[in-house]
Write an enzyme that holds these catalytic residues in place. Structure first.
Site, PDB file in Angstrom:
ATOM      1  N   SER A   1     -29.909 -35.130 -39.628  1.00  0.00           N
ATOM      2  CA  SER A   1     -30.100 -36.323 -40.439  1.00  0.00           C
ATOM      3  C   SER A   1     -29.488 -37.534 -39.740  1.00  0.00           C
ATOM      4  O   SER A   1     -29.873 -37.848 -38.619  1.00  0.00           O
ATOM      5  CB  SER A   1     -29.499 -36.084 -41.832  1.00  0.00           C
ATOM      6  OG  SER A   1     -29.974 -37.017 -42.769  1.00  0.00           O
TER       7      SER A   1
ATOM      8  N   ASP B   1     -39.157 -31.361 -46.674  1.00  0.00           N
ATOM      9  CA  ASP B   1     -38.029 -32.295 -46.652  1.00  0.00           C
ATOM     10  C   ASP B   1     -38.380 -33.534 -47.472  1.00  0.00           C
ATOM     11  O   ASP B   1     -39.355 -34.228 -47.169  1.00  0.00           O
ATOM     12  CB  ASP B   1     -37.726 -32.684 -45.203  1.00  0.00           C
ATOM     13  CG  ASP B   1     -36.400 -33.414 -45.037  1.00  0.00           C
ATOM     14  OD1 ASP B   1     -35.978 -34.101 -45.984  1.00  0.00           O
ATOM     15  OD2 ASP B   1     -35.805 -33.304 -43.951  1.00  0.00           O
TER      16      ASP B   1
ATOM     17  N   HIS C   1     -34.336 -30.404 -46.533  1.00  0.00           N
ATOM     18  CA  HIS C   1     -33.608 -31.226 -45.563  1.00  0.00           C
ATOM     19  C   HIS C   1     -32.521 -30.473 -44.811  1.00  0.00           C
ATOM     20  O   HIS C   1     -31.985 -30.989 -43.830  1.00  0.00           O
ATOM     21  CB  HIS C   1     -32.986 -32.417 -46.306  1.00  0.00           C
ATOM     22  CG  HIS C   1     -32.463 -33.486 -45.423  1.00  0.00           C
ATOM     23  ND1 HIS C   1     -33.225 -34.105 -44.437  1.00  0.00           N
ATOM     24  CD2 HIS C   1     -31.224 -34.065 -45.345  1.00  0.00           C
ATOM     25  CE1 HIS C   1     -32.502 -35.017 -43.827  1.00  0.00           C
ATOM     26  NE2 HIS C   1     -31.282 -35.004 -44.334  1.00  0.00           N
TER      27      HIS C   1
END
Length: 341
Positions: A103, A248, A276
């Site tokens: 991320s 995601d 995610h």
């Protein structure tokens, strides 16, 4: 007392530039750096560190402003985080490393490889930020001036447990006939346990303040404000692995396809049905993928002549892969006015 095994995870600390930095460390051998996402901390890697530590020296820091690291009123930009990773590696005595970023940590990992190419041997991007502007609308909302009041509510007794219970209830709801899977409650709350876990850490005022500073450095009400796409060409000799969950809802799976197009030599591994946090959804598969990727690709050796050539030549759109629509989306992401610095 039993002896400490190499794969046993230890939490250690170093004070660098006056701030305490916490990190998890385990194993021996070549260095493997794991960088977590926004609002998260190094414990997010707990299920994969023991396996990876059988092969490498695994270093999983708490970014400044996160976890057990200090949370000063400081620079929480992506380049600043990359500097912090370099500084920690220098203190620990590592000058070469394979970098894994999740991320926000993916954006930091990419920036690290750009700022310190002599350190980078391989790169693994996991649901990484920095592709297009698109990001979960909740993050756009939290980046606005009302965010402080929203996060303050998390400190009220019972709020976080109520959020956890509500998320579990919605996530377990059966699919509604006629409602597409893309907008079903189950999919929208695919990562509810991890997201609520992250929210729970923001009940501390210093943590929530650091979170807001970090978020506003990378997201505003229009979406992501920094990009890695304008520097992708610099990875030409760097082995790159992309790992993404196809469900995601934080960083859309489409971003994986665009990053793969802009980095033609990259490998893309899709975790079907995952959100995610693919390394938490299927830690065994994730660890095996990383180990196999490192085994199959020799560490790149920095070549200053090649680096100068790449920067002089610049981006080569004719080398992008994928269909016309994908390539066009990559060009739009590169030309939309955002920059990696």
């Amino acid at each position: 007392m039993r002896p400490v095994l190499d794969t046993d995870v230890r939490i250690e600390y170093h004070t660098i530039h006056g701030y305490r930095r916490a990190y998890r460390i385990a194993g021996s051998g070549p260095a493997l750096l794991l960088i977590h996402g926004i609002g998260d901390n190094s414990s997010t890697w707990d299920e994969v560190i023991p396996t990876l530590a059988q092969h490498y020296t695994v270093i999983a820091p708490d970014l400044l402003g996160h976890g057990l690291s200090d949370k000063p009123r400081a620079d929480y930009s992506v380049p600043a985080f990359a500097n912090g990773m370099r500084d920690l590696l220098v203190v620990l005595g590592h000058s070469k490393v394979t970098v894994v970023g999740h991320s926000l940590g993916g954006g930091v990992a990419m920036q690290f490889c750009y700022q310190f190419p002599r350190f980078a041997e391989r790169l693994v991007l996991v649901a990484a930020g920095g592709v297009t502007r698109d990001v979960n609308p909740a993050l756009r909302l939290v980046s606005t001036p009302v965010a402080h009041e929203i996060l303050t509510m998390l400190r009220l007794p019972g709020v976080v447990p109520a959020l956890r219970l509500g998320a579990r209830t919605l996530a377990a709801a059966p699919r509604i006939p006629g409602v597409p899977n893309a907008v079903s409650p189950r999919r929208l709350l695919n990562d509810h346990e991890d997201l609520v876990r992250v929210l729970g850490d923001l009940t501390d005022p210093t943590a929530s303040s650091a979170f807001l500073r970090t978020l506003r450095a990378v997201v505003d009400w229009r979406g992501q404000v920094v990009t890695m796409m304008d520097r992708c060409y610099l990875t030409e000799r760097l082995p790159v692995l992309l790992i993404w969950g196809d469900e995601d809802t934080v960083i859309p799976y489409q971003h994986a396809l665009l990053a793969h197009s802009a980095i033609p030599h990259s490998e893309l591994e899709t975790f079907t049905g995952c959100g995610h946090f693919p390394f938490r959804s299927d830690p065994e598969r994730f660890a095996k993928l990383v180990i196999d990727f490192i085994d199959r690709h020799d560490a790149v050796v920095f070549d200053p002549v090649n680096w100068r050539h790449l920067m002089s030549e610049g981006q080569r759109p004719e080398e992008f892969v994928g269909d016309d629509e994908t390539v066009e989306a990559v060009l739009e992401a590169i030309e939309d006015g955002r920059s990696a610095t």
